[in-house]
Motif scaffolding. Structure first.
Motif, mmCIF file in Angstrom:
data_model
loop_
_atom_site.group_PDB
_atom_site.id
_atom_site.type_symbol
_atom_site.label_atom_id
_atom_site.label_comp_id
_atom_site.label_asym_id
_atom_site.label_seq_id
_atom_site.Cartn_x
_atom_site.Cartn_y
_atom_site.Cartn_z
ATOM 1 N N THR A 195 -84.659 -5.906 -31.873
ATOM 2 C CA THR A 195 -86.010 -6.371 -31.561
ATOM 3 C C THR A 195 -86.198 -7.789 -32.095
ATOM 4 O OG1 THR A 195 -86.920 -5.454 -33.620
ATOM 5 C CG2 THR A 195 -86.931 -4.023 -31.686
ATOM 6 N N SER A 196 -87.211 -8.468 -31.565
ATOM 7 C CA SER A 196 -87.523 -9.813 -32.047
ATOM 8 C C SER A 196 -88.159 -9.730 -33.432
ATOM 9 C CB SER A 196 -88.477 -10.501 -31.078
ATOM 10 O OG SER A 196 -89.736 -9.838 -31.086
ATOM 11 N N CYS A 197 -88.236 -10.874 -34.115
ATOM 12 C CA CYS A 197 -88.835 -10.900 -35.460
ATOM 13 C C CYS A 197 -90.269 -10.407 -35.428
ATOM 14 C CB CYS A 197 -88.761 -12.315 -36.036
ATOM 15 S SG CYS A 197 -87.073 -12.874 -36.348
ATOM 16 N N ASN A 198 -91.036 -10.881 -34.437
ATOM 17 C CA ASN A 198 -92.442 -10.479 -34.343
ATOM 18 C C ASN A 198 -92.566 -8.983 -34.056
ATOM 19 O OD1 ASN A 198 -93.272 -13.099 -34.778
ATOM 20 N ND2 ASN A 198 -93.478 -13.576 -32.598
ATOM 21 N N ASP A 199 -91.758 -8.507 -33.110
ATOM 22 C CA ASP A 199 -91.822 -7.088 -32.763
ATOM 23 C C ASP A 199 -91.310 -6.217 -33.902
ATOM 24 O OD1 ASP A 199 -92.860 -7.669 -30.307
ATOM 25 O OD2 ASP A 199 -90.953 -7.600 -29.256
ATOM 26 N N ARG A 200 -90.350 -6.734 -34.656
ATOM 27 C CA ARG A 200 -89.808 -5.986 -35.795
ATOM 28 C C ARG A 200 -90.880 -5.763 -36.850
ATOM 29 N NH1 ARG A 200 -85.138 -9.090 -37.623
ATOM 30 N NH2 ARG A 200 -84.601 -8.804 -35.439
ATOM 31 N N ALA A 201 -91.684 -6.790 -37.081
ATOM 32 C CA ALA A 201 -92.776 -6.664 -38.056
ATOM 33 C C ALA A 201 -93.782 -5.623 -37.594
ATOM 34 C CB ALA A 201 -93.442 -8.018 -38.259
ATOM 35 N N MET A 202 -94.079 -5.628 -36.286
ATOM 36 C CA MET A 202 -95.013 -4.646 -35.733
ATOM 37 C C MET A 202 -94.434 -3.242 -35.850
ATOM 38 S SD MET A 202 -96.669 -4.528 -31.904
ATOM 39 C CE MET A 202 -95.058 -4.501 -31.126
ATOM 40 N N LEU A 203 -93.123 -3.106 -35.567
ATOM 41 C CA LEU A 203 -92.463 -1.813 -35.663
ATOM 42 C C LEU A 203 -92.496 -1.289 -37.093
ATOM 43 C CD1 LEU A 203 -90.725 0.469 -34.519
ATOM 44 C CD2 LEU A 203 -88.727 -0.995 -34.807
ATOM 45 N N GLU A 204 -92.208 -2.168 -38.042
ATOM 46 C CA GLU A 204 -92.252 -1.776 -39.457
ATOM 47 C C GLU A 204 -93.617 -1.201 -39.807
ATOM 48 O OE1 GLU A 204 -90.142 -1.543 -41.763
ATOM 49 O OE2 GLU A 204 -88.429 -2.824 -41.331
ATOM 50 N N LYS A 205 -94.657 -1.873 -39.361
ATOM 51 C CA LYS A 205 -96.015 -1.428 -39.670
ATOM 52 C C LYS A 205 -96.307 -0.076 -39.031
ATOM 53 C CE LYS A 205 -100.797 -3.124 -39.641
ATOM 54 N NZ LYS A 205 -101.683 -4.242 -39.247
ATOM 55 N N LEU A 206 -95.756 0.131 -37.815
ATOM 56 C CA LEU A 206 -96.023 1.365 -37.087
ATOM 57 C C LEU A 206 -95.348 2.581 -37.718
ATOM 58 C CD1 LEU A 206 -95.721 0.215 -33.364
ATOM 59 C CD2 LEU A 206 -97.749 1.177 -34.438
ATOM 60 N N ILE A 207 -94.163 2.390 -38.309
ATOM 61 C CA ILE A 207 -93.391 3.555 -38.753
ATOM 62 C C ILE A 207 -93.284 3.708 -40.264
ATOM 63 C CG2 ILE A 207 -92.000 3.454 -36.650
ATOM 64 C CD1 ILE A 207 -89.705 2.371 -38.362
ATOM 65 N N THR A 208 -93.809 2.741 -41.031
ATOM 66 C CA THR A 208 -93.652 2.810 -42.497
ATOM 67 C C THR A 208 -94.185 4.113 -43.067
ATOM 68 O OG1 THR A 208 -93.699 0.417 -42.763
ATOM 69 C CG2 THR A 208 -94.274 1.734 -44.678
ATOM 70 N N LYS A 209 -95.405 4.495 -42.692
ATOM 71 C CA LYS A 209 -95.991 5.722 -43.244
ATOM 72 C C LYS A 209 -95.250 6.957 -42.758
ATOM 73 C CE LYS A 209 -100.662 3.934 -44.006
ATOM 74 N NZ LYS A 209 -102.096 4.056 -43.669
ATOM 75 N N GLU A 210 -94.835 6.927 -41.482
ATOM 76 C CA GLU A 210 -94.089 8.078 -40.950
ATOM 77 C C GLU A 210 -92.774 8.267 -41.694
ATOM 78 O OE1 GLU A 210 -94.252 9.348 -36.625
ATOM 79 O OE2 GLU A 210 -94.592 7.190 -36.464
ATOM 80 N N MET A 211 -92.092 7.160 -41.987
ATOM 81 C CA MET A 211 -90.824 7.268 -42.693
ATOM 82 C C MET A 211 -91.038 7.702 -44.140
ATOM 83 S SD MET A 211 -88.531 6.845 -40.517
ATOM 84 C CE MET A 211 -87.292 7.126 -41.779
ATOM 85 N N TYR A 212 -92.113 7.265 -44.748
ATOM 86 C CA TYR A 212 -92.393 7.657 -46.138
ATOM 87 C C TYR A 212 -92.620 9.169 -46.226
ATOM 88 C CZ TYR A 212 -94.650 7.949 -50.706
ATOM 89 O OH TYR A 212 -94.976 8.300 -51.987
ATOM 90 N N HIS A 213 -93.312 9.721 -45.225
ATOM 91 C CA HIS A 213 -93.629 11.149 -45.236
ATOM 92 C C HIS A 213 -92.655 11.966 -44.383
ATOM 93 C CE1 HIS A 213 -97.424 10.630 -47.380
ATOM 94 N NE2 HIS A 213 -97.693 9.615 -46.590
ATOM 95 N N TYR A 214 -91.539 11.373 -44.003
ATOM 96 C CA TYR A 214 -90.588 12.061 -43.123
ATOM 97 C C TYR A 214 -90.007 13.289 -43.823
ATOM 98 C CZ TYR A 214 -86.523 12.831 -40.096
ATOM 99 O OH TYR A 214 -85.592 13.375 -39.245
ATOM 100 N N LEU A 234 -81.338 0.039 -34.885
ATOM 101 C CA LEU A 234 -82.115 -0.234 -33.671
ATOM 102 C C LEU A 234 -83.082 -1.399 -33.861
ATOM 103 C CD1 LEU A 234 -82.858 3.411 -32.480
ATOM 104 C CD2 LEU A 234 -81.344 1.750 -31.390
ATOM 105 N N LYS A 235 -83.603 -1.542 -35.069
ATOM 106 C CA LYS A 235 -84.550 -2.638 -35.329
ATOM 107 C C LYS A 235 -83.912 -4.001 -35.120
ATOM 108 C CE LYS A 235 -85.984 -1.515 -39.438
ATOM 109 N NZ LYS A 235 -86.727 -1.503 -40.713
ATOM 110 N N LYS A 236 -82.598 -4.096 -35.291
ATOM 111 C CA LYS A 236 -81.914 -5.376 -35.148
ATOM 112 C C LYS A 236 -81.964 -5.896 -33.716
ATOM 113 C CE LYS A 236 -78.720 -4.498 -38.983
ATOM 114 N NZ LYS A 236 -77.312 -4.261 -39.392
#
Length: 349
Positions: free
Chosen positions: A114-133, A110-112
């Motif tokens: 999104t735009s490069c800028n939005d992808r970076a924002m998405l990564e920041k938003l979900i990194t911790k959630e995915m780590y603790h998933y 799904l990330k593919k």
């Protein structure tokens, strides 16, 4: 490359970036491409003209200017925007229904879009959630694979046999006519009818507990007895606990009656006196009891009599667990609970 070719490539890049949900800033793009702002503005103008002159091809797609962001954004029919993709991804993570490997693969795909800028924002938003998933426990190899096979069998009306772990961890085999798939409380459920029973009673099977699905050559024909409305079920059942239809009435004195209305879609306020709201709801089974009991003294069952007695009896059991204080073992120092309450059976058998 000729200047004409460079311009065409630039326009295509700008249009593609807009399709990915990126904001088209004339100033930023002029600096990035090393051209004047007028050149980028002309590119944007030509893109807008193309969209306007080709409505039959592009539908209502428009490149609109957002004054607050000082950028153009593409509004298009039939495409997921970055903001929509982020909402979908957050919901998928929150439901915890898929394995970590499955959710990582889905998010990566799904990330593919999104735009490069939005992808970076998405990564920041979900990194911790995915780590603790933390996925819910599964018995099958892939929930997604099970779902797809079951959905296809429902569509083609194929009789199936499943090997299934019951809530007691007993492994059983069932021959079924699959009817529907629904989702509730972290789990996907198969709603199906037993082939060896003709009572027309739908049974629920957690899709993640099905470890094998065998498709038979036999097809079953539509029968009113086996028609099923999963939408109606979802609105009237709590915790996928089966049972008969009934209309209940209860009083609520909490701060947010909206939370009750959201949790029980069929509920409606029929009376209100001071801080007390009286609600009625159409429900299946006693799963709703578990939710209402979680509200503590803010809820009082009113009718029917069987519903009131069920709530009263469960409260008696709960009180019995605490009436004499905790039973502490002198050897281990750990509390022992007698646990007389019955677990709700949410599946066949």
């Amino acid at each position: 490359m000729s200047s004409t070719g460079t311009k065409k490539n630039r326009m295509l890049e700008i249009f593609f970036r807009a399709m990915r949900g990126e904001g088209i800033s004339v100033r930023n793009l002029a600096r990035e491409y090393g051209v004047s702002g007028k050149s980028i503005s002309r590119d944007v103008g030509e893109i807008k003209n193309f969209l306007c002159e080709n409505r039959e091809l592009v539908g209502n797609t428009e490149l609109k200017y957002a004054p607050n962001a000082r950028a153009y954004y593409l509004e298009l029919d039939g495409f997921l925007l970055s903001k929509e993709l982020i909402a979908v991804i957050k919901m998928m993570i929150g439901c915890r229904a898929f394995s970590k490997a499955e959710i990582l693969e889905l998010v990566s795909k799904l990330k593919k879009f999104t735009s490069c800028n939005d992808r970076a924002m998405l990564e920041k938003l979900i990194t911790k959630e995915m780590y603790h998933y933390n996925e819910v426990g599964h018995d099958c190899e892939s929930v997604i694979q099970n779902l797809w096979q079951l959905i296809r069998c429902i569509h083609e009306r194929i009789e199936i046999s499943v090997r299934y772990y019951k809530i007691t961890r007993e492994l059983v085999e069932r021959r079924l006519r699959p009817a529907a798939i629904t989702f509730s409380e972290f789990y996907f459920y198969l709603i199906a009818y037993r082939c060896d029973e003709e009572d027309g009673k739908p049974l629920y099977y957690r899709a993640d507990r099905i470890i094998r699905i065998v498709e038979h050559r036999k097809r079953f024909q539509p029968d009113r007895k086996y028609q099923f409305d999963e939408g109606e079920l979802r609105s009237k059942i709590q915790f996928m606990t089966p049972g008969e239809y009934r209309k209940i009435r209860f009083a609520y004195t909490g701060n947010s009656v909206q939370s009750i209305l959201d949790r029980i879609p069929t509920a409606r306020v029929v009376d209100k006196t001071g801080d007390t709201s009286v609600l009625e709801a159409e429900v299946y089974g006693a799963g709703v009891n578990m939710f209402l009991l979680s509200q503590g003294s803010r809820v009082k069952a009113l009718s029917p009599a069987a519903f009131v007695e069920e709530m009263r009896e469960e409260i008696r059991r709960m009180h019995g667990l605490y009436a004499d204080g905790p039973d502490v073992s002198p050897k281990s120092g750990k509390e022992k609970l007698s646990g007389r309450g019955k677990a709700a059976i949410i599946e066949d058998g």
